[in-house]
Design a protein around this motif. Structure first.
Motif, PDB file in Angstrom:
ATOM      1  N   ALA A  46      -0.519   4.562   8.459  1.00 36.62           N
ATOM      2  CA  ALA A  46      -0.327   3.367   9.355  1.00 36.62           C
ATOM      3  C   ALA A  46       1.176   4.169  10.381  1.00 36.62           C
ATOM      4  O   ALA A  46       1.185   4.346  11.423  1.00 36.62           O
ATOM      5  N   CYS A  47       1.603   3.514   9.957  1.00 43.79           N
ATOM      6  CA  CYS A  47       3.506   3.778  10.072  1.00 43.79           C
ATOM      7  C   CYS A  47       3.953   5.147  10.029  1.00 43.79           C
ATOM      8  O   CYS A  47       4.677   5.008  11.080  1.00 43.79           O
ATOM      9  N   LEU A  48       3.233   5.604   8.951  1.00 47.69           N
ATOM     10  CA  LEU A  48       3.916   7.110   8.849  1.00 47.69           C
ATOM     11  C   LEU A  48       3.112   7.838  10.367  1.00 47.69           C
ATOM     12  O   LEU A  48       4.286   8.908  10.819  1.00 47.69           O
ATOM     13  N   THR A  49       1.904   7.321  10.688  1.00 42.44           N
ATOM     14  CA  THR A  49       0.837   8.866  11.057  1.00 42.44           C
ATOM     15  C   THR A  49       2.197   8.120  12.680  1.00 42.44           C
ATOM     16  O   THR A  49       2.393   9.260  13.313  1.00 42.44           O
ATOM     17  N   GLY A  50       2.232   6.903  13.277  1.00 38.22           N
ATOM     18  CA  GLY A  50       2.647   6.153  14.079  1.00 38.22           C
ATOM     19  C   GLY A  50       4.363   6.992  14.298  1.00 38.22           C
ATOM     20  O   GLY A  50       4.413   7.615  15.349  1.00 38.22           O
TER      21      GLY A  50
END
Length: 443
Positions: A77-81
């Motif tokens: 989720a953090c990487l996608t954001g």
């Protein structure tokens, strides 16, 4: 640390007594040590946000009563954001200037990180990790845009190599900080520390980083205009070539990060301490080569030649790793750790010849839309890396062949993009000893 740049008079905007912009020579900003420190801190946000949290994953799984796969989603989720957020923030910074979107992003990052520290369940943690990544993207994309505002030509390439010194240290320090935090507190304490770091970085940006995009260089319009700008950038064959080459080179690095813990520890039987030592040694190689690039090569050797050398070394290192992994030189248990560690060291160090120079060469062509260009460079790297990373485990944890195949494929793809799209031999070469901006060729 004054660098040679464009000889034209360029200015930055700072707040005057009445709140309006007051022109100040651009060189005044770019000579400041604190500006370098702030920009380096912004480029380190991904490593701090991702790597500090890694040692806490098993505890998160236990405390939140969730599966390992769900816990891994907090990283995804953090990487996608961070990947998608750059597409939003980059055009915003071209429209409103660098400071306002950056300050807004940092403030949201601080709030989202603080909420992560008190998340009662995995679903809320995943949601706010996504928001943390979206907001943290502001630091990544705007740092590159600010460098483009302040520097031209080889001076910009030198500064990107200086930033690599800081961003290269972050992956080494972040897991160590996370591990020490877990010695005195639980996983929530990691997010508390990240919140404090975010607050400190926000304060430094507010105090030390003035506006670097003059009002007359900003772009009006909304989403449609932003999409039109990005489309025009992608239509620039040479810019697209540097973007794709840089993205695939970065993906080879992602493959290394994803696979090396299993390769080094599961296949070659190294201890976690040995793996940490090798990981740190490879990061030192990255930093040292980055400084060689910035202090010695840039300004003396054509940037395209340095980039070509970096890509060629990535391909050679990946080829050697594939030969080692397939047993061409003997069984892995007979060869020991030295050959695979040597190949990974060369591959990692080569990144310092590829990444800063693809960024510099691409941004040289886009002074009119540095924010949007920076967004495309960052998003492409993160997305290509995110696709490449899972592929290294397709054959299980007991073979290094998938890692080497992915790295070789990424290196070859970078080489093809560079040769087929950039075609440096057809264009006016970047001046080897002056800070001149590269001539824009036919698109």
């Amino acid at each position: 640390m004054a660098e040679s740049g464009s000889t034209a008079e360029q200015t930055k905007a700072v707040r005057g007594r009445g709140g309006g912009p007051t022109p100040v020579p651009r060189a005044t900003v770019r000579t400041g040590f604190l500006v370098t420190l702030v920009l380096g801190g912004l480029t380190a946000v991904p490593a701090l946000s991702m790597d500090m949290y890694l040692p806490a994953l098993p505890e998160v799984t236990d405390v939140l009563h969730t599966s390992a796969a769900t816990a891994q989603l907090t990283l995804t989720a953090c990487l996608t954001g961070m990947a998608l957020g750059q597409l939003v923030v980059g055009p915003m910074s071209d429209k409103w200037g660098r400071r306002r979107p950056l300050m807004a992003g940092l403030l949201v990052y601080v709030v989202a990180t603080a909420i992560c520290a008190f998340a009662p369940n995995a679903a809320l943690l995943i949601a706010f990790r996504l928001l943390q990544g979206l907001a943290g993207a502001a630091g990544i994309v705007i740092a590159r845009a600010v460098v483009r505002d302040l520097y031209d030509g080889v001076a910009m390439a030198r500064f990107f190599s200086t930033l690599m010194l800081i961003s290269g240290v972050a992956p080494i320090v972040a897991p160590l900080i996370g591990g020490q935090v877990l010695r005195i507190t639980d996983w929530r304490g990691v997010f508390v520390v990240l919140t404090v770091i975010g607050v400190g970085l926000t304060a430094l940006v507010w105090k030390c980083l003035p506006e670097t995009l003059e009002p007359e260089r900003r772009h009006g319009g909304g989403t449609v205009e932003a999409l039109r700008t990005m489309r025009s950038l992608l239509a620039d064959r040479v810019f697209a070539g540097y973007m794709i080459a840089g993205g695939f080179a970065f993906a080879a690095l992602f493959a290394y990060i994803s696979a090396s813990p299993f390769v080094i520890q599961e296949i070659y039987g190294a201890s976690p301490q040995t793996f940490s030592l090798l990981f740190g040694l490879n990061s030192v190689g990255l930093i040292a080569t980055g400084q060689l690039n910035g202090k010695v090569l840039v300004g003396r050797v054509n940037l395209d030649k340095v980039l070509a050398t970096g890509i060629a070394l990535i391909v050679l290192a990946a080829t050697f790793l594939l030969l080692v992994a397939t047993g061409t030189f003997g069984a892995p248990e007979d060869l020991g750790l030295v050959p695979i560690a040597t190949g990974l060291f060369v591959l990692m160090a080569s990144m310092a010849l590829a990444t800063p120079n693809t960024n510099a060469l691409a941004l040289m062509r886009t002074p009119h839309a540095a924010g949007s260009a920076s967004a495309l460079l960052g998003t492409s790297s993160f997305l290509i890396g995110a696709v490449a990373s899972p592929l290294v485990g397709v054959a299980g944890e007991h073979t290094a062949v998938p890692m080497a195949v992915v790295q070789l494929a990424c290196g070859l793809a970078a080489a093809v993009a560079f040769m087929a799209l950039c075609r440096p031999w057809q264009r006016t070469a970047t001046a080897p000893a002056a800070g001149e901006t590269e001539e824009v060729a036919d698109r």
